[in-house]
Design a protein around this motif. Sequence first.
Motif: not given
Lengths: 402, 134
Positions: A51, A113, A271-274, A283, A352-354, B85-87, B89, B126, B128
Amino acid sequence: MLVKRTYEEINAKIRAGKAVVVTAEEVVSMARERGVEETAASVDVVTTGTFGPMCSSGVFLNLGQTKPKIKIKELYLNGVEAYSGLAAVDAYLGATQIPETDPANKRYPGDFNYGGGHLIEELVAGKEVLMEATSYGTDCYPKKKAEKMISLEEMPQAFLFNPRNAYQNYNVAVNLSDKTLYTYMGILKPDLGNANYSTAGQLSPLFNDPYYATIGMGTKIFLGGGIGYVSWFGTQHAPEAPRGDNGVPLAPAGTMAVIGDLKQMDPRWLRGMSFLGYGASLMVGIGIPIPILSEEILRHTAVGDDEIFAPVVDYSEAYPQGTGDTLGQVSYAELKSGEITIGERVVPSAPLSSYPGAREIAAMLKEWIQKGEFMLSRPAFTLPATNEGVDYMKSVGPAFSE
Amino acid sequence: MRQKLVLHFPSTVVEQPFVYHLVKDMKLMVNILKANINPRKEGRMVVEVSGEKEDFLEGVEFLQSRGVKVFPLEQEIVWVKEKCTQCGACTVICPSGALSLKRPEMEIQFDDDKCIICEYCIKACPARAMEARY
């Protein structure tokens, strides 16, 4: 004992509710305790998951016709342009597209955003979006302008079609310069301030099938919370990347293109990411079941984080200039510990990956299979293991059936 | 007692010593979380003050008597768990260790006692999922 299983045998066990399914995390300790042979003898399927942000993602939409009809030339959805150089009301919306009005990096670093990824998440969540379409008008499609609110439900068809997802290994991004960098690998603080990585390691799909023995066109997968399929090898698929003794690539290698009906997906897994200073993304949650057709296949799924290595790359120079230089290799076990060593320096690391997301996907897929709700599909052909492209002759005929 | 305060220093008093007196005379522990102090300009500081209650009140009175405006810190950073999302970052961007990963689960944890309200996480996330509330 030589372990041999066929897709048919595994599916028969799934149907009977008797398949033994474990996640790619569970199989690591299992194989270390009991040995590969015994584990292979008892396990039918290993489930994987990932993810993470996957920029090369998007959706094909059919918006439904207007009256009179329109052949859309330019299309905006909530201000985000979707490519409409297709038939009348077909379009492709990409995850990284940003609204025309976004100042982007004119005010550096830009916030980003909202973008294609956020729009996809909103559509899947059932929200209405503003559609603005224009055209030049033809005899068969006279309408020149259409504007309305539209939801995913009203669209006749919509499918996620991601040209490059689930990278098999990826760079660990660092910054050797003296200023902060804003990248798709997150914020990189100057002078080796941090090291960001982005795969689920031992849970990641292609790390568990390094030579693509089972994954290929038509493999049924968990995609965005619903069902999807591997549709092709992904863009930049590079199977001939250097590999360790265990077969696992030491650099970004295989990729997949995946497809699935957007209407049955879940916004939790899209999921939209910024990314500050970089842009918008999506994501994506992906999970792939690996049928244990042989002991060799099990052996590959049992590879743990301490046996998987990623290259450390400087994003101030080596990556943007494409020099190909790396600062060495680190294991995913080190990366997950929160600190890696680069030369003499100890550098904090972050994903950065969950990983919890990846674990949850692998567990969900395991449950679906255990309950008999998810059958495995035999691919038409597996992902190419050489740079020659798809070997259609090696289609999954004799080698994979009985 | 322990409380986070926002102190506003008028430009006329900004060059006087205050923390010294809070520490020396009132025996308070002053932890400066954020400060924007420049000569001859209005200044602002976020501090966490701890000590005996009477000393604390005496300290606040002292500050006010010298023209410093004292407000309780009402701004806070909130972790919106449903959006997270539990990443991970954020964990290398947070300078105070308020955001960290619980290992081996690799789950995000937010300890708002450690948060210094620098707001770096807001744009580093990312998804928010970090928000400032007043």
